[in-house]
Design an enzyme around this catalytic site. Structure first.
Site, mmCIF file in Angstrom:
data_model
loop_
_atom_site.group_PDB
_atom_site.id
_atom_site.type_symbol
_atom_site.label_atom_id
_atom_site.label_comp_id
_atom_site.label_asym_id
_atom_site.label_seq_id
_atom_site.Cartn_x
_atom_site.Cartn_y
_atom_site.Cartn_z
ATOM 1 N N VAL A 11 0.830 -1.211 0.000
ATOM 2 C CA VAL A 11 0.000 0.000 0.000
ATOM 3 C C VAL A 11 0.865 1.262 0.000
ATOM 4 O O VAL A 11 0.670 2.171 -0.803
ATOM 5 C CB VAL A 11 -0.963 -0.013 1.214
ATOM 6 C CG1 VAL A 11 -1.620 1.346 1.408
ATOM 7 C CG2 VAL A 11 -2.020 -1.083 1.009
ATOM 8 N N ASP A 30 10.478 3.671 6.223
ATOM 9 C CA ASP A 30 10.186 2.327 6.739
ATOM 10 C C ASP A 30 11.195 1.994 7.830
ATOM 11 O O ASP A 30 12.339 2.468 7.801
ATOM 12 C CB ASP A 30 10.254 1.272 5.614
ATOM 13 C CG ASP A 30 9.378 0.059 5.912
ATOM 14 O OD1 ASP A 30 8.368 -0.137 5.220
ATOM 15 O OD2 ASP A 30 9.705 -0.686 6.869
ATOM 16 N N THR A 86 -1.274 -4.048 9.660
ATOM 17 C CA THR A 86 -2.186 -4.273 10.795
ATOM 18 C C THR A 86 -2.533 -5.763 10.843
ATOM 19 O O THR A 86 -3.670 -6.150 10.588
ATOM 20 C CB THR A 86 -3.483 -3.443 10.645
ATOM 21 O OG1 THR A 86 -4.019 -3.653 9.308
ATOM 22 C CG2 THR A 86 -3.247 -1.978 10.843
ATOM 23 N N PHE A 251 -16.286 -11.777 -8.371
ATOM 24 C CA PHE A 251 -16.165 -12.527 -7.112
ATOM 25 C C PHE A 251 -17.226 -13.627 -7.001
ATOM 26 O O PHE A 251 -17.738 -13.898 -5.934
ATOM 27 C CB PHE A 251 -16.220 -11.578 -5.899
ATOM 28 C CG PHE A 251 -14.904 -10.879 -5.687
ATOM 29 C CD1 PHE A 251 -13.999 -11.335 -4.738
ATOM 30 C CD2 PHE A 251 -14.548 -9.804 -6.483
ATOM 31 C CE1 PHE A 251 -12.766 -10.728 -4.580
ATOM 32 C CE2 PHE A 251 -13.321 -9.191 -6.341
ATOM 33 C CZ PHE A 251 -12.425 -9.645 -5.390
ATOM 34 N N GLY A 255 -13.564 -21.723 -5.742
ATOM 35 C CA GLY A 255 -12.174 -22.164 -5.778
ATOM 36 C C GLY A 255 -11.787 -22.846 -4.484
ATOM 37 O O GLY A 255 -12.584 -23.575 -3.884
ATOM 38 N N CYS A 262 -5.420 -9.459 3.290
ATOM 39 C CA CYS A 262 -6.544 -8.612 3.709
ATOM 40 C C CYS A 262 -7.788 -9.385 4.143
ATOM 41 O O CYS A 262 -8.198 -9.290 5.290
ATOM 42 C CB CYS A 262 -6.887 -7.631 2.585
ATOM 43 S SG CYS A 262 -5.546 -6.479 2.283
#
Ligand code: NAD
Length: 434
Positions: A11, A30, A86, A251, A255, A262
């Site tokens: 991101v 970073d 996160t 979507f 599968g 995420c």
């Protein structure tokens, strides 16, 4: 505008490079010195189509630079994007320690008025907590906090930045909202649906978005499992469903379960947040359980075909990353499936167009890494497709078959037409279609 980006993962780096490309001066920060060392010489530490070129172009133009210096990072930007990870904690809650650590640094080093913009996916209440941290450490701070969740899709992240479905901006401050519009103004030439709202609503939108998509995947997986039992073809069911404009075809491909950095963690986090507010989100708890079960479905299929005996059999695994066009292996269903096959004594020859380096960190020397689908198929009893890379859609199956010792194809992503595969001399086993 001068913009700082904390976190140079998928991101942060995409956001930084794309904002630099809009003409902003961007400094990326970073705590991982090895990542910054690579980026400082123009090496992107992960695979995202078009990103290396974008980083190179904007470094050359002097609009994009990198540092590990947190103080310099805070001082540089009028706007500071918080793009750190996160991850899930043991109990499913989002670990906010990285997000809060950025807020602490902002509190310590920020001078004058600045925006701290939370782009990481965080539970409702996090923007409020960030402001409390800042006010506690530095009561006179003029920093304002904005929630601006990210909706990019790995594999098409740059396109998602350039042509977003929506930009969600959570703030009660008109001044902050105007600065946010200025930051994105390069993208505002054509109409963009900007959703302006409060912190908590913005934060919840992101979870609702991912949980809805994860639920949609689990829904169609359930339909596929029913198809398997009654002999119906899930591809046609899914096509017909998608033609209903209220549903849409996206979507709706069954599968081996969703993965990635995420969906798994965000569905867990919304369940956990609900719990903290004394609410049991039962539908989402079930989505988590169904997704775990779905990874087992293909193992059960393979075992049935071989009468429960996989010991000593060699399989060709095509695809390891959690989805195509990325090398991201986080929570990839391939991890569970490979572990299960190894436990049953199978030998595995694996190939992925981008994720082999990441895969080696997970599987070590337990599997054989191959340079092509052809090499992976050699001497194998069956091919198991785990990621729907375009590279696998037009394999010369007849040729692969010649170097194999048996003729099974397990299509975990339904990329092949069963009839065509049979014509090439294979037995076909799909997910909800055979
Ligand atoms: P990532 O793990 O790839 O990158 C996070 C980076 O933050 C790491 O490089 C880490 O070293 C760095 N970091 C940690 N603490 C730091 C600190 N105090 N200062 C500076 N850097 C620090 O994560 P990601 O995939 O880019 O995701 C970041 C956030 O965005 C997560 O909340 C994720 O849920 C969310 N998100 C991810 C995607 C996606 O597709 N990957 C899409 C939308 C939203």
């Amino acid at each position: 505008m001068n913009i700082s980006i904390f976190g140079t993962g998928y991101v942060g780096l995409v956001t930084g490079a794309c904002l630099a490309n809009l003409g902003h001066q961007v400094l990326c920060i970073d705590i991982d010195a090895s990542k910054i060392k690579q980026l400082a010489v123009g090496k992107v530490p992960f695979y995202e189509p078009g990103l290396s070129e974008l980083v190179a172009k904007n470094r050359e133009k002097g609009r994009l630079s990198f540092t590990t210096d947190l103080q310099e990072g805070v001082r540089f930007g009028e706007a500071i994007f918080n793009c750190v990870g996160t991850p899930s904690k043991e109990d499913g809650a989002a670990d906010l320690s990285y997000v809060f650590s950025v807020a602490e640094n902002v509190a310590k080093f920020a001078e004058g008025s600045k925006l701290l913009i939370n782009k990481s996916t965080v539970p409702p209440g996090t923007a409020k907590s960030c402001l409390e941290i800042i006010r506690k450490i530095n009561p006179g701070s003029e920093v304002e906090v904005v929630s601006n969740p990210e909706f990019l899709r790995e594999g098409s992240a740059i396109r998602a930045f350039d042509y977003p479905d929506k930009i969600v901006i959570g703030t009660k401050s008109d001044k902050a909202f105007q600065i946010m519009k200025k930051i994105y103004s390069g993208r505002l030439r054509t109409y963009l649906p900007i959703v302006e709202t409060d912190w908590e609503t913005a934060e919840l939108i992101k979870y609702a978005n991912n949980t809805f998509l994860a639920t949609k995947i689990s829904f169609i997986n359930e339909i596929a499992n029913i198809c398997d039992r009654i002999g119906a073809d899930v591809k046609i069911v899914s096509l017909a469903l998608g033609l209903d404009y209220r549903i849409s075809p996206r979507f709706l491909n069954p599968g081996i379960g969703y993965g990635g950095s995420c969906f798994p963690k965000d569905v867990k986090a919304i369940v956990n947040t609900s719990k903290q507010h004394n609410y049991q989100a039962r539908l989402f708890e079930e989505v988590i359980a169904l997704n775990e079960r779905q990874k087992q479905v293909i193992i059960d299929k393979i075992e049935r075909v071989y009468n429960g005996n996989l010991s000593g059999k060699t399989f060709c695994i095509l695809g390891l990353s959690f989805k195509p066009k990325t090398d991201d292996m986080r929570e990839a269903p391939s991890i569970y499936i490979i572990e299960q096959l190894l436990e049953r004594g199978a030998n595995l020859r694996v190939f992925d167009p981008q994720a082999l380096t990441e895969a080696k960190k997970i599987f070590g020397d337990q599997v054989s890494y191959c340079g092509s689908p052809e090499q992976a198929a050699e001497q194998s009893s069956g091919i198991i497709i785990l990621t729907e890379w375009d590279d696998f859609r037009n394999l010369n199956l007849a040729k692969l078959r010649q170097s194999m010792v048996d003729n099974k194809l397990f299509d975990g992503r339904n990329i092949y037409e069963p009839e065509l595969v049979r014509e090439e001399g294979f037995e076909y086993y799909g997910m909800g279609r055979n």
